[in-house]
Every structure is written in C-alpha cells, then in structure tokens.
Design an enzyme around this catalytic site. Structure first.
Site, PDB file in Angstrom:
ATOM      1  N   GLU A   1      12.439  35.941   4.349  1.00  0.00           N
ATOM      2  CA  GLU A   1      13.350  35.843   5.496  1.00  0.00           C
ATOM      3  C   GLU A   1      13.351  37.119   6.335  1.00  0.00           C
ATOM      4  O   GLU A   1      13.357  37.057   7.564  1.00  0.00           O
ATOM      5  CB  GLU A   1      14.775  35.529   5.000  1.00  0.00           C
ATOM      6  CG  GLU A   1      15.007  34.093   4.549  1.00  0.00           C
ATOM      7  CD  GLU A   1      14.376  33.745   3.214  1.00  0.00           C
ATOM      8  OE1 GLU A   1      13.871  34.669   2.533  1.00  0.00           O
ATOM      9  OE2 GLU A   1      14.384  32.561   2.831  1.00  0.00           O
TER      10      GLU A   1
ATOM     11  N   GLN B   1      16.100  27.871   5.398  1.00  0.00           N
ATOM     12  CA  GLN B   1      16.111  26.618   4.629  1.00  0.00           C
ATOM     13  C   GLN B   1      17.562  26.232   4.313  1.00  0.00           C
ATOM     14  O   GLN B   1      17.939  25.075   4.449  1.00  0.00           O
ATOM     15  CB  GLN B   1      15.284  26.794   3.361  1.00  0.00           C
ATOM     16  CG  GLN B   1      14.680  25.506   2.883  1.00  0.00           C
ATOM     17  CD  GLN B   1      13.357  25.707   2.166  1.00  0.00           C
ATOM     18  OE1 GLN B   1      13.314  26.371   1.131  1.00  0.00           O
ATOM     19  NE2 GLN B   1      12.281  25.150   2.698  1.00  0.00           N
ATOM     20  N   PHE B   2      18.337  27.208   3.926  1.00  0.00           N
ATOM     21  CA  PHE B   2      19.788  27.064   3.764  1.00  0.00           C
ATOM     22  C   PHE B   2      20.404  28.344   4.322  1.00  0.00           C
ATOM     23  O   PHE B   2      19.835  29.421   4.140  1.00  0.00           O
ATOM     24  CB  PHE B   2      20.166  26.897   2.283  1.00  0.00           C
ATOM     25  CG  PHE B   2      19.782  25.558   1.718  1.00  0.00           C
ATOM     26  CD1 PHE B   2      20.702  24.516   1.670  1.00  0.00           C
ATOM     27  CD2 PHE B   2      18.502  25.330   1.254  1.00  0.00           C
ATOM     28  CE1 PHE B   2      20.335  23.266   1.170  1.00  0.00           C
ATOM     29  CE2 PHE B   2      18.122  24.089   0.754  1.00  0.00           C
ATOM     30  CZ  PHE B   2      19.038  23.051   0.706  1.00  0.00           C
TER      31      PHE B   2
ATOM     32  N   ASP C   1      22.606  30.031   3.227  1.00  0.00           N
ATOM     33  CA  ASP C   1      22.854  30.980   2.124  1.00  0.00           C
ATOM     34  C   ASP C   1      21.738  32.031   2.038  1.00  0.00           C
ATOM     35  O   ASP C   1      21.978  33.164   1.642  1.00  0.00           O
ATOM     36  CB  ASP C   1      22.890  30.235   0.786  1.00  0.00           C
ATOM     37  CG  ASP C   1      23.834  29.048   0.804  1.00  0.00           C
ATOM     38  OD1 ASP C   1      24.878  29.114   0.152  1.00  0.00           O
ATOM     39  OD2 ASP C   1      23.546  28.059   1.510  1.00  0.00           O
ATOM     40  N   PHE C   2      20.499  31.629   2.396  1.00  0.00           N
ATOM     41  CA  PHE C   2      19.357  32.520   2.199  1.00  0.00           C
ATOM     42  C   PHE C   2      19.259  33.595   3.280  1.00  0.00           C
ATOM     43  O   PHE C   2      18.367  34.442   3.245  1.00  0.00           O
ATOM     44  CB  PHE C   2      18.058  31.710   2.112  1.00  0.00           C
ATOM     45  CG  PHE C   2      18.083  30.710   0.984  1.00  0.00           C
ATOM     46  CD1 PHE C   2      18.784  30.987  -0.186  1.00  0.00           C
ATOM     47  CD2 PHE C   2      17.450  29.486   1.088  1.00  0.00           C
ATOM     48  CE1 PHE C   2      18.843  30.070  -1.233  1.00  0.00           C
ATOM     49  CE2 PHE C   2      17.496  28.561   0.053  1.00  0.00           C
ATOM     50  CZ  PHE C   2      18.196  28.846  -1.116  1.00  0.00           C
ATOM     51  N   ILE C   3      20.180  33.583   4.200  1.00  0.00           N
ATOM     52  CA  ILE C   3      20.182  34.634   5.217  1.00  0.00           C
ATOM     53  C   ILE C   3      20.448  35.986   4.559  1.00  0.00           C
ATOM     54  O   ILE C   3      20.095  37.024   5.110  1.00  0.00           O
ATOM     55  CB  ILE C   3      21.224  34.355   6.329  1.00  0.00           C
ATOM     56  CG1 ILE C   3      20.989  35.250   7.543  1.00  0.00           C
ATOM     57  CG2 ILE C   3      22.645  34.531   5.820  1.00  0.00           C
ATOM     58  CD1 ILE C   3      19.756  34.948   8.306  1.00  0.00           C
TER      59      ILE C   3
ATOM     60  N   HIS D   1      23.857  26.976  -2.291  1.00  0.00           N
ATOM     61  CA  HIS D   1      23.356  26.036  -1.283  1.00  0.00           C
ATOM     62  C   HIS D   1      24.511  25.378  -0.543  1.00  0.00           C
ATOM     63  O   HIS D   1      24.378  24.276  -0.036  1.00  0.00           O
ATOM     64  CB  HIS D   1      22.504  24.939  -1.932  1.00  0.00           C
ATOM     65  CG  HIS D   1      21.205  25.416  -2.487  1.00  0.00           C
ATOM     66  ND1 HIS D   1      21.098  26.065  -3.674  1.00  0.00           N
ATOM     67  CD2 HIS D   1      19.935  25.341  -1.981  1.00  0.00           C
ATOM     68  CE1 HIS D   1      19.829  26.361  -3.903  1.00  0.00           C
ATOM     69  NE2 HIS D   1      19.103  25.939  -2.889  1.00  0.00           N
TER      70      HIS D   1
END
Ligand SMILES: Cc1ncc(C[n+]2csc(CCOP(=O)(O)OP(=O)(O)O)c2C)c(N)n1
Ligand SMILES: [Mg+2]
Length: 657
Positions: A397, A419-420, A422-424, A464
């Site tokens: 990311e 993708q979600f 959350d993954f930021i 997620h």
C-alpha cells in the site's frame, strides 16, 4: 584515487570540478552562519559532493531528481539561483515553500526537483510514480532518487524497488552508503555485505560505485541513464562514501572512530580531483584562485539578497487557503435516462465513466485487473482500458500511494483501490505526510482518490470491518467522502476524481449489494460539502452518514417520529450550515456514527453544535456510536458493538427530555 578520464574533454573536467566546489563552499559558509546563529539547522554533505553532482550532471535538465538532506549539489547543478535557496533556508518568501518548510524539504517543478519529506523512504515510491508516468508517456526519460543506507531499512525501500522491478520502471535508485545513519553504523543497520546485494532479490541490475570519485560517478551514471532511456528498467546503485561531519551540525560526531575519519579524509572527492587536475595541467593555482574568488562573490551577493529580504508575515487567510488547491467545481447534469442499480454498480459505473472521460486517469490496486477486484468494482475494465491503466499491484500500500503521488507530480490522475479500508494502515504514512501536506508545503497538488471499502455488519472481524474515516478527517489537507446511496456515490466519485486534491472515498461494504436506487445512466457530478436532508420533522435532528443513514431511516419510520434526517455525504468539507439550520429548528440532536465513540467525527460535530447553537438547544447533544473496542466477529457480538439498537433508547431519552 585513480581517475580514468577516457574521452572526457578538459572543459568537462573543469566543469565537474567547479560543480563540486560550489556546494562545498556554500556549505563552508553555512557552517559559519550556523555558528553565528543566522541559520537554524544544517545537514552536511561535505565529502559526498561527487555523488549529487555526478548524478545530476548525468541527467537531462527536464528529468526528475528526488534528493535527500545531503544533496545540495543536486540543487546547485540544476542552477537554482542561490538567493532563492538561501531564502528557502531562512523561511522567506523567495524560497520555494512560503516559509512553511525547512532545509531541503521542498520541491520545485521549475527545476524538476522533488524534495524529501522527513520520513526518508517515501521518496523512493514517489520516484516510481514519476517513472511510471514517463514510461506510460513513452518519453524516454529517466528518474533518479536518493536515499541513505539507513533509509534502506525502511519498508518503503523494499516496496519501491519491488514495484519498480515488477513494472520495469526507468528509475535509478541511488543509495549513498556513508557508514552511518545518525549514530548507527552500517553493521547495525543491515547484515549483507553490500546494499547492492539487495537488488539481486528484486531481480534488478545493480552497481557499486566509488562515491568519492567524480569521474567514476559521472561516466557510469551517464551510461546507465542512457541504457535506461532506451530500455526502461530500474537500477540500484550503491555509492560507497563517508559522512565526514555529524548527522546534523548540533549533534557532533564523537561516536565515529578517528581512524575512519582520517582514512576517508584522504579520499576527499574534491581535494583528490583538484590534485589530479593540477597534475594533468588542467587546473593551475591561478585558475583555482580565480574560480574560488568568483564563487565567494556569488555566495556573498546572493546571501545579501536573501538577508535583505523581509521576514514572512502571518496572514490567516493565506495559510488556510493553501491547505487545498482551489477547485472550480463544474456541475454536470445527466439526461433523464435512469436505471435501478445497487451501490456497488453505481461506483463501478461512475469509475468506468471517469476512465472514459479522463485519458490520464490510472487505476491501481490489488487484484483489480483480470480478477476485477475483491468486490468486482473493476470487473471488465481491463478489456476496455488495458493493462497499463488498470494496474494490478503487488501487496504494498505505501509505495503504491507514493507512486500515485508521483503520477500527480507528472500531471496524471489516479484512483487507488484499497482492498479493505483497514489496510490503509500499511499506507498511512504517504497519506498523512505526502498527500495531505503537499499542496500547503510547496504548492504541489496530489490528484489522488483512495477508494476505501469499509464498514461492519458483514461478520468480517477486527481487520475487515473498520470504518476509519476519523483517522483522516483529523488531518488537514484531505477530503473525505462517505456516501450512503447509489446516486450520491456515483456523482460524488466523479467529483472526487475531478477534484485535484487528495480524496478518501469511503464505500460501505454492507451497503454495496443491499441498497438500490434509480441512478442516471450518464456521467454526472455532485458537489462536496452539501449534506442531503432525507426527511424533515420538527422534534429532533439526526445527523449521520454511511450505514448510519439507513439505521436512522429505519428507526424513525418504525417509531413514527417527526425528525430531520441529515445525510452528511461528505465529512471534509462538512456542511455545517445544514447541521446548524436543522438543530436551530428542532432544538434536539443526535449524531449517529458507525465509528467507535471516542474521537470520532460525531464528537467534533457535537462540539460545533454546542459552540454555535447553544441557545437553541432543548436537550444535551447526544452521540450514538459503536462501543470503544475492536470490532468482534460473531453476530451477537458485532450486533451489540454497533450502535443501531442503542439509537432507539437514546431517541426516547432525548425526545422525553
Ligand atoms: C521514519 C523516520 N525515522 C527516523 C527518522 C530520523 N532520522 C532522520 S535522518 C536519520 C538517519 C538517516 O540515515 P541515512 O539514511 O543513512 O542517511 P544519512 O543521514 O546518513 O545521509 C534518522 C534516523 C526519520 N527522519 N524518519
Ligand atoms: Mg547514512
């Protein structure tokens, strides 16, 4: 030190010498000014000049260079008027950042230099983005980016090298291995023998170059740059050199063994080259005196201009108006043709139409090409727009967001699909420190939209399901959009992509396939900062967004309450006018958010209401939010974590107040 001058002309050799002498003499002057308290901080590049100079002079003037804190030679070789550099370091208006940035933390499109942010590693991913733009435009340009050996321990280094390699990007990654990262010696920084060895793992061409030998740097980098221009690919260079002074002047260098300083002192890039030029009769004592005299005058004349310049004055309007680039919103209205579609379809169509409209728009994300993305938003895009514009990315990311910024520097737009949402967290640094601050820092916009599939209610557990908009509404320089309906989502996404500023676009996964609406088939835009009043009533105002909107509508209609329901639609900018207007009418207000309670945007809206509507209130301002805990997986736990059920209780309490 051996100099192999092969086919370099005498005049070129003298030019290289002068080009190294200028930053050395500027630095020597700066060290004096520092002792006199006339400048604030100095990161010395003394002893490393051959690298900045050799690399910069190997590139064309319109090829981007991304230097670090010891690369004064990059700036001087690009012929920036010295008084502008001096003004920059003094925080004056003739610098490059309106007094907002210190030392080398600025960029200038005029000179094709993109300065660093303090976090070091992000530079490398930004270079990937610029190189990607060059490659897509097929312009045969090469990009050079610098880092110290300490910076190579950061994840950004590995991500950036990997992306550059997978995408065959025309970048020269220049690592200046100067033995220390602040006080940490190389052996405590990495275990392999050479940093160049790391490139092998990425399938990358690597070279080790004597960073104190200007001829070696210049001839080798010139050749490498030429190769890359013809055949785009990344190259990792390790320059062996040494940091002769402290990390910055105030910190000293007592921890460095004297022998090391003595050994490397004998390898000084300037003194050795000077001796060589004298031995070869290219430089004479007289010429040397003349050259130095000229430089001394140049420095003092330019210093005078900078010192004579007045200090910058604070003007509130100037400062605040530079947080975002001005955006001239154009309303685009679609014709009457409509279709009943889901939220997910509206986003997909909006994105597709934006791709048709903007030839320079690139979409990047994990699994978005053949696979169509985990939520299938980009399904079918690859066939229409091709692999260059619909780019599958490695799982990284940070460097992809950095690359998106690099594309923006090169005048291109991008949408990055997380993708979600959350993954930021794995790309947090470039969002907060690159994208958000860039326009304010040096007038460079970040034309990037981050698509953030978010939200709970889907039994997806702690990683997620988060709705993390408050991490970004807190940060000046970011716009935050959070639609609850297909119509809004399509129009607001179009605007997000038109807007030259960085936008975080939240898409609630729980609404993707459950919310239908009639939506225009054609392209249209909707303005930011305009809430929508979904339902009007007199007894209470419910202010909400995202999934909260649907909980509020359901609850109010089941209980038959006369309420204003306001869907904020965008959180930054926030439609305070709509909020105050409604609260002044009803006198009672609930702010409903899916986010956990403490530190969510509801808290700020609550504070704004008490500060601005106090006399109109007939009850305490209430926030209804998720519990202050991570989001659990099992249905009963998740249902009770979310605020939907608590909304009824609080409604009754406030209506009866
Ligand atoms: C993410 C981050 N961690 C720590 C620092 C503090 N810091 C600034 S420069 C530096 C050392 C960098 O060493 P290196 O990359 O070798 O570059 P050099 O200073 O030797 O040129 C450190 C630790 C920082 N700026 N950013
Ligand atoms: Mg170092």
């Amino acid at each position: 030190m051996q100099f192999s001058i092969s086919d370099l002309r005498k005049s070129k050799l003298l030019d290289l010498y002068k080009a190294m002498l200028l930053p050395r003499m500027i630095e020597e002057k700066m060290l004096i000014l520092l002792r006199q308290g006339k400048i604030s901080k100095w990161f010395s590049g003394i002893g490393q000049e051959a690298i900045s100079v050799g690399v910069t002079l190997s590139l064309e003037e319109d090829e981007y260079i991304l230097p670090m804190h010891r690369n004064l030679g990059v700036f001087t070789c690009r012929k920036i008027p010295l008084h502008r550099l001096f003004s920059q370091w003094q925080g004056k208006a003739s610098g490059f950042s309106k007094g907002r940035e210190r030392s080398f933390h600025f960029g200038t499109q005029e000179f094709n230099i993109i300065g660093m942010i303090s976090h070091l590693g992000p530079q490398l991913g930004v270079a990937d983005g610029i190189a990607l733009a060059n490659k897509l435009q097929g312009n045969g340009k090469v990009t050079a980016v610098f880092t110290g050996e300490g910076g190579t321990s950061e994840g950004d280094f590995h991500e950036a090298l990997n992306v550059a390699s997978v995408w065959d990007l025309p970048v020269i990654f220049c690592v200046e291995n100067n033995g220390y990262g602040l006080s940490t010696p190389s052996e405590e920084q990495f275990k392999c023998k050479n940093i160049a060895d790391k490139g092998v793992g990425y399938g990358m061409e690597t070279h080790i170059i004597d960073g104190n030998n200007i001829i070696e740097v210049y001839t080798k980098i010139s050749k490498i740059a030429n190769d890359i221009r013809k055949n785009p690919h990344p190259v990792l260079i390790e320059f062996k050199t040494f940091r002769m002074r402290g990390h910055e002047e105030a910190s000293g260098n007592k921890y460095i063994p004297k022998e090391l300083i003595n050994t490397w002192g004998k390898k000084d890039p300037l003194e050795n080259f000077q001796e060589f030029l004298i031995n070869e009769n290219i430089l004479t004592q007289e010429l040397e005196v003349e050259i130095k005299k000229e430089i001394v005058h140049k420095i003092s004349d330019n210093l005078k201009i900078a010192f004579d310049e007045s200090e910058i004055q604070f003007d509130l309007n100037n400062e605040l108006s530079d947080v975002f680039q001005d955006f001239d919103y154009q309303e685009v209205i679609a014709n009457d043709k409509i279709s009943k579609i889901r939220l997910v379809d509206a986003i997909s169509k909006g994105l597709y139409q934006a791709m048709e409209r903007h030839d320079d728009l690139i979409i990047m994300g994990q699994d978005i090409a053949e696979y169509g993305g985990v939520f299938k938003i980009t399904e079918g895009f690859l066939d229409k727009f091709g692999k260059e514009r619909i780019r599958n990315t490695p799982i990284c990311e940070s460097s992809i967001i950095e690359a998106a910024y690099g594309l923006s520097i090169s005048g291109m737009k991008s949408v990055v699909e997380l993708q979600f949402s959350d993954f930021i967290t794995s790309g947090f640094n470039p969002v907060i420190n690159l994208l958000a601050k860039s326009y304010y820092r040096w007038g460079q916009n970040a034309n990037v939209v981050l698509r953030m599939p978010c939200g709970a209610g889907v039994g997806a557990g702690p990683f997620h399901s988060q709705t993390n908009e408050a991490w970004f509404t807190k940060t000046p320089g970011l716009k935050v959009v959070y639609p609850a309906f297909p119509y809004d989502a399509k129009g607001l996404l179009a605007t997000a992509i038109e807007d030259p500023n960085p936008v975080l676009f939240f898409e609630h996964k729980g609404l993707y396939r459950s919310i239908y609406q009639e939506v225009p088939d054609e392209y249209y835009t909707l303005p930011f900062g305009k809430a929508s009043l979904l339902q009007t009533g007199n007894d209470i105002s419910i202010i909400t967004y995202g999934a909260g909107v649907h909980w509020a509508l359901e609850t109010i209609n089941n209980e038959n309450i006369s309420a204003d329901i306001i869907d904020l639609r965008t959180l930054q900018p926030l439609d305070t006018e709509a909020i105050y207007g409604s609260v002044k009418k009803t006198g009672k207000v609930i702010i409903l958010q899916e986010d956990t309670m403490f530190g969510g945007i509801a808290s700020d809206i609550s504070a704004l209401i008490t500060e601005n509507c106090f006399e109109y209130l007939d009850a305490p301002v209430k926030r209804v939010a998720s519990l202050d805990m991570p989001i659990p997986f099992a249905k009963a736990l998740e249902d009770n974590f979310l605020p939907k059920e608590r909304l009824k209780t609080v409604l009754t309490e406030i209506l009866n107040y």
